[in-house]
Scaffold this motif. Structure first.
Motif, PDB file in Angstrom:
ATOM      1  N   GLY A   1      58.585 -15.525 -32.968  1.00 16.19           N
ATOM      2  CA  GLY A   1      59.266 -16.286 -33.997  1.00 16.19           C
ATOM      3  C   GLY A   1      58.448 -17.378 -34.649  1.00 16.19           C
ATOM      4  N   THR A   2      57.158 -17.479 -34.317  1.00 14.54           N
ATOM      5  CA  THR A   2      56.281 -18.501 -34.886  1.00 14.54           C
ATOM      6  C   THR A   2      55.100 -17.831 -35.578  1.00 14.54           C
ATOM      7  N   THR A   3      54.712 -18.357 -36.729  1.00  7.94           N
ATOM      8  CA  THR A   3      53.547 -17.845 -37.455  1.00  7.94           C
ATOM      9  C   THR A   3      52.366 -18.771 -37.202  1.00  7.94           C
ATOM     10  N   ILE A   4      51.302 -18.200 -36.641  1.00 11.25           N
ATOM     11  CA  ILE A   4      50.135 -18.959 -36.196  1.00 11.25           C
ATOM     12  C   ILE A   4      48.918 -18.534 -37.017  1.00 11.25           C
TER      13      ILE A   4
ATOM     14  N   LEU B   1      51.778 -23.203 -37.154  1.00 14.61           N
ATOM     15  CA  LEU B   1      50.861 -23.727 -36.147  1.00 14.61           C
ATOM     16  C   LEU B   1      49.463 -23.230 -36.474  1.00 14.61           C
ATOM     17  N   VAL B   2      48.465 -24.102 -36.292  1.00 14.22           N
ATOM     18  CA  VAL B   2      47.071 -23.753 -36.549  1.00 14.22           C
ATOM     19  C   VAL B   2      46.278 -23.919 -35.254  1.00 14.22           C
TER      20      VAL B   2
ATOM     21  N   HIS C   1      50.028 -31.765 -42.323  1.00 15.30           N
ATOM     22  CA  HIS C   1      51.128 -32.076 -41.400  1.00 15.30           C
ATOM     23  C   HIS C   1      51.302 -31.015 -40.320  1.00 15.30           C
ATOM     24  N   LEU C   2      50.689 -29.840 -40.502  1.00 22.23           N
ATOM     25  CA  LEU C   2      50.901 -28.767 -39.529  1.00 22.23           C
ATOM     26  C   LEU C   2      50.307 -29.151 -38.175  1.00 22.23           C
ATOM     27  N   PRO C   3      50.997 -28.839 -37.084  1.00 23.89           N
ATOM     28  CA  PRO C   3      50.395 -29.058 -35.764  1.00 23.89           C
ATOM     29  C   PRO C   3      49.156 -28.187 -35.605  1.00 23.89           C
TER      30      PRO C   3
END
Length: 254
Positions: free
Chosen positions: A17-20, A59-60, A81-83
């Motif tokens: 569910g997260t795009t990295i 997330l990066v 702002h991205l973590p």
């Protein structure tokens, strides 16, 4: 999970569910100097626009600060702002680019149900190691998803073998272009990638990336495919995606 190889080490991963976004290199073709005199770098354009790459990213991850893993264009375009998760020692430099939520991966951490664990890597051997500097790999796990070992910019050496043996990942992502510096291998080549295929668990799939983008590479996709075929590695075992290609992969028991 959905994994898109963009170019070289740059990956876009939809996972639990997260795009990295991993190791963004957004520079245009021939925008950086040559390493060997063969060609300016990168040798190819990105397959899609940077807007498309950044769409939905939450997330990066930046494994180290070589330009082909986090270039000046990406430093400007990736939203501040991205973590962002990095290796220990790189956090202050990355904050100097304007990023405000930077976390060094010292051991392990969990983000939105995704567990990340730092794994050691050696960006070469002998005297070239000091020139290349520190790098990390990492393992990625989440309920209902295939487990991933992203080896990063490393040769195949004992800690990588140990990580494969102890973690037994469903997927291993290798950097397999056989790049050399001062005549010494600094990432895996065809022989080492095939060795990974042999030592990995039977059901593990290996995804070979970091190919055909930099002029100090010595192994092409065709070279690797031919070497793997000659050494009886099944096509379903070793995947060699093209730039822009999207892979859909499931956990073995999903």
């Amino acid at each position: 999970m959905k994994l898109q190889l963009l170019r070289n080490a740059t990956l876009k991963l939809d996972y639990a569910g997260t795009t990295i976004l991993i190791d963004p290199d957004f520079g245009s073709k021939h925008s950086r100097p040559s390493f060997t005199g063969r060609s300016p770098n990168p040798m190819v354009e990105l397959p899609v626009s940077t807007d498309e790459i950044l769409a939905g990213v939450e997330l990066v991850i930046v494994s180290h600060l070589h330009a082909d893993h986090f270039d000046k264009v990406a430093q400007e375009l990736v939203p501040k702002h991205l973590p962002l998760i990095c290796q220990p020692g790189d956090e202050e430099k990355i904050r100097s680019f304007g990023f405000i939520d930077v976390t060094p991966l010292t051991d392990g951490l969990t983000y939105e149900g995704i567990h990340l664990t730092r794994r050691d890597g050696n960006h070469g051997s002998g005297p070239v190691l000091e020139k290349m500097g520190n790098v990390i790999g990492l393992t990625i796990e989440a309920e209902g998803e295939p487990s991933i070992y992203w080896a990063g910019d490393t040769i195949l050496y004992p800690p990588v073998r140990e990580a494969i043996a102890t973690f037994a990942p469903d997927i291993i992502i290798t950097h397999s272009c056989g790049a050399k510096w001062d005549g010494l291998l600094i990432v895996m080549d065809a022989e080492q990638t095939v060795d990974v295929c042999r030592i990995a668990p039977e059901d593990t799939r290996i995804i070979a990336t970091h190919m055909e983008a930099l002029d100090h590479a010595t192994v092409s996709r065709d070279d690797l495919q031919a070497y793997a075929k000659a050494h009886d590695i099944a096509k379903h075992k070793l995947l060699i995606p093209s730039d822009g290609e999207i892979l859909h992969l499931s956990a073995p028991n999903a």
